[in-house]
Scaffold this active site. Structure first.
Site, PDB file in Angstrom:
ATOM      1  N   LYS A  11      45.378  56.811  25.510  1.00  0.00           N
ATOM      2  CA  LYS A  11      45.888  57.675  24.427  1.00  0.00           C
ATOM      3  C   LYS A  11      47.267  58.233  24.802  1.00  0.00           C
ATOM      4  O   LYS A  11      48.057  57.547  25.425  1.00  0.00           O
ATOM      5  CB  LYS A  11      44.899  58.794  24.103  1.00  0.00           C
ATOM      6  CG  LYS A  11      43.483  58.273  23.854  1.00  0.00           C
ATOM      7  CD  LYS A  11      42.572  59.304  23.246  1.00  0.00           C
ATOM      8  CE  LYS A  11      41.145  58.797  23.255  1.00  0.00           C
ATOM      9  NZ  LYS A  11      40.370  59.220  22.118  1.00  0.00           N
ATOM     10  N   GLU A  97      42.058  57.041  15.361  1.00  0.00           N
ATOM     11  CA  GLU A  97      43.099  58.079  15.386  1.00  0.00           C
ATOM     12  C   GLU A  97      44.337  57.598  14.628  1.00  0.00           C
ATOM     13  O   GLU A  97      45.062  58.397  14.038  1.00  0.00           O
ATOM     14  CB  GLU A  97      43.428  58.454  16.846  1.00  0.00           C
ATOM     15  CG  GLU A  97      42.279  59.265  17.450  1.00  0.00           C
ATOM     16  CD  GLU A  97      42.172  59.218  18.965  1.00  0.00           C
ATOM     17  OE1 GLU A  97      43.123  58.772  19.640  1.00  0.00           O
ATOM     18  OE2 GLU A  97      41.112  59.620  19.486  1.00  0.00           O
ATOM     19  N   GLU A 165      33.484  51.761  16.995  1.00  0.00           N
ATOM     20  CA  GLU A 165      33.716  53.129  17.461  1.00  0.00           C
ATOM     21  C   GLU A 165      33.400  54.109  16.333  1.00  0.00           C
ATOM     22  O   GLU A 165      34.260  54.385  15.483  1.00  0.00           O
ATOM     23  CB  GLU A 165      35.187  53.300  17.872  1.00  0.00           C
ATOM     24  CG  GLU A 165      35.623  52.397  19.003  1.00  0.00           C
ATOM     25  CD  GLU A 165      36.744  53.033  19.800  1.00  0.00           C
ATOM     26  OE1 GLU A 165      36.573  53.190  21.018  1.00  0.00           O
ATOM     27  OE2 GLU A 165      37.776  53.397  19.214  1.00  0.00           O
ATOM     28  N   GLY A 171      35.819  61.178  21.375  1.00  0.00           N
ATOM     29  CA  GLY A 171      36.376  62.400  21.947  1.00  0.00           C
ATOM     30  C   GLY A 171      35.546  63.645  21.646  1.00  0.00           C
ATOM     31  O   GLY A 171      36.009  64.765  21.837  1.00  0.00           O
TER      32      GLY A 171
HETATM   33  C1  PEP Z   1      38.746  55.831  22.272  1.00  0.00           C
HETATM   34  O1  PEP Z   1      39.808  56.424  22.405  1.00  0.00           O
HETATM   35  O2  PEP Z   1      38.727  54.674  21.816  1.00  0.00           O
HETATM   36  C2  PEP Z   1      37.506  56.506  22.641  1.00  0.00           C
HETATM   37  C3  PEP Z   1      36.362  55.889  22.454  1.00  0.00           C
HETATM   38  O3  PEP Z   1      37.622  57.780  23.150  1.00  0.00           O
HETATM   39  P1  PEP Z   1      36.476  58.625  23.922  1.00  0.00           P
HETATM   40  O4  PEP Z   1      35.861  57.677  24.934  1.00  0.00           O
HETATM   41  O5  PEP Z   1      37.217  59.746  24.566  1.00  0.00           O
HETATM   42  O6  PEP Z   1      35.490  59.053  22.909  1.00  0.00           O
END
Ligand code: PEP
Length: 249
Positions: A11, A97, A165, A171
């Site tokens: 990120k 994001e 995801e 996050g």
């Molecule tokens: C991501 O940024 O793709 C992600 C899954 O973040 P996190 O593991 O922090 O939830």
């Protein structure tokens, strides 16, 4: 046999010095990882440091985003060929994001995927539902709509990996249960099979992402349809990323 893939999305964290240190440490621990492919996605300004640090190892480096034109008056954008020349072999496309904060639409993501493939990059396409969508019982429809639109017009999907995801798990510290993740991975593989054939469905890597940590990775990794992880927060510490990668061993 299909190789698993464990990828770290850094990120908007790390400066070049920090990225170089983290990448060198990973080179030492996972640079010749026998059981999975390893990839890291530093911010653009840390790509050079990360690429230098992992040189000569099996760790791939990728961009967190890209634009679909190769050059031009597009202030602030980075092209697929620029990523290649910076030493990248992969790119993230459609991270939630980016969809949420930067209004990236499926039609933009379709252009990005095509541009990445055209340049020889291996994209990881991220898809996932919001909490509201899950609670309304439309998770599968959301995943199908995103996948079909983002991959529209693409015949060869072998170089692409998909990351499921769930937005509510990114996050937030809440992760999908192994069963919830596995159900959507199975559904995604069936969709791929219906459109691109059984060989493509068996070969494509479907990663899970969303608050993966060393203490929940093992149970997720046991599920047959989970072919790797896309890890955000826990990829910023070598110890936790290494432990997550080892959960597939
Ligand atoms: C991501 O940024 O793709 C992600 C899954 O973040 P996190 O593991 O922090 O939830």
């Amino acid at each position: 046999m299909k190789r698993l893939l464990v990828a770290g999305n850094w990120k908007m964290y790390t400066d070049p010095a920090g990225a170089g240190n983290l990448a060198s440490r990973l080179k030492g621990s996972l640079g010749s990882c026998g059981w999975a492919d390893i990839a890291i996605f530093p911010p653009f300004t840390s790509l050079a440091a990360a690429v230098d640090a992992v040189r000569g190892s099996g760790i791939a480096v990728g961009g967190q985003n890209l634009y679909w034109e190769n050059e031009g008056a597009y202030t602030g954008e980075i092209s697929p060929s620029m990523l290649i020349k910076a030493g990248c072999t992969m790119a993230l496309v459609g991270h939630s994001e980016r969809r949420t904060h930067f209004n990236e639409t499926d039609s933009m993501l379709n252009k990005k995927i095509k541009a990445a493939l055209g340049a020889g990059l291996h994209p990881i396409l991220c898809v996932g539902e919001t909490l509201e969508q899950r609670e309304s019982g439309i998770t599968e429809q959301v995943i199908e709509k995103q996948l079909m639109a983002d991959l529209d017009g693409i015949d060869e999907i072998e170089p692409i990996a998909i990351a499921y995801e769930p937005v509510w798990a990114i996050g937030t510290g809440k992760n999908a249960t192994p069963e919830q993740a596995s159900d959507i991975h199975k559904f995604t593989r069936q969709l791929i099979g219906r459109k691109w054939g059984e060989k493509a469905a068996a070969g494509i890597r479907i990663l899970y992402g969303g608050s993966v940590k060393p203490d929940n990775a093992g149970a997720l990794a046991e599920k047959a349809d989970i072919d790797g992880f896309l890890v955000g927060g826990a990829s910023l510490k070598a110890d936790s990323f290494e432990a997550i990668a080892r959960s597939f061993k």
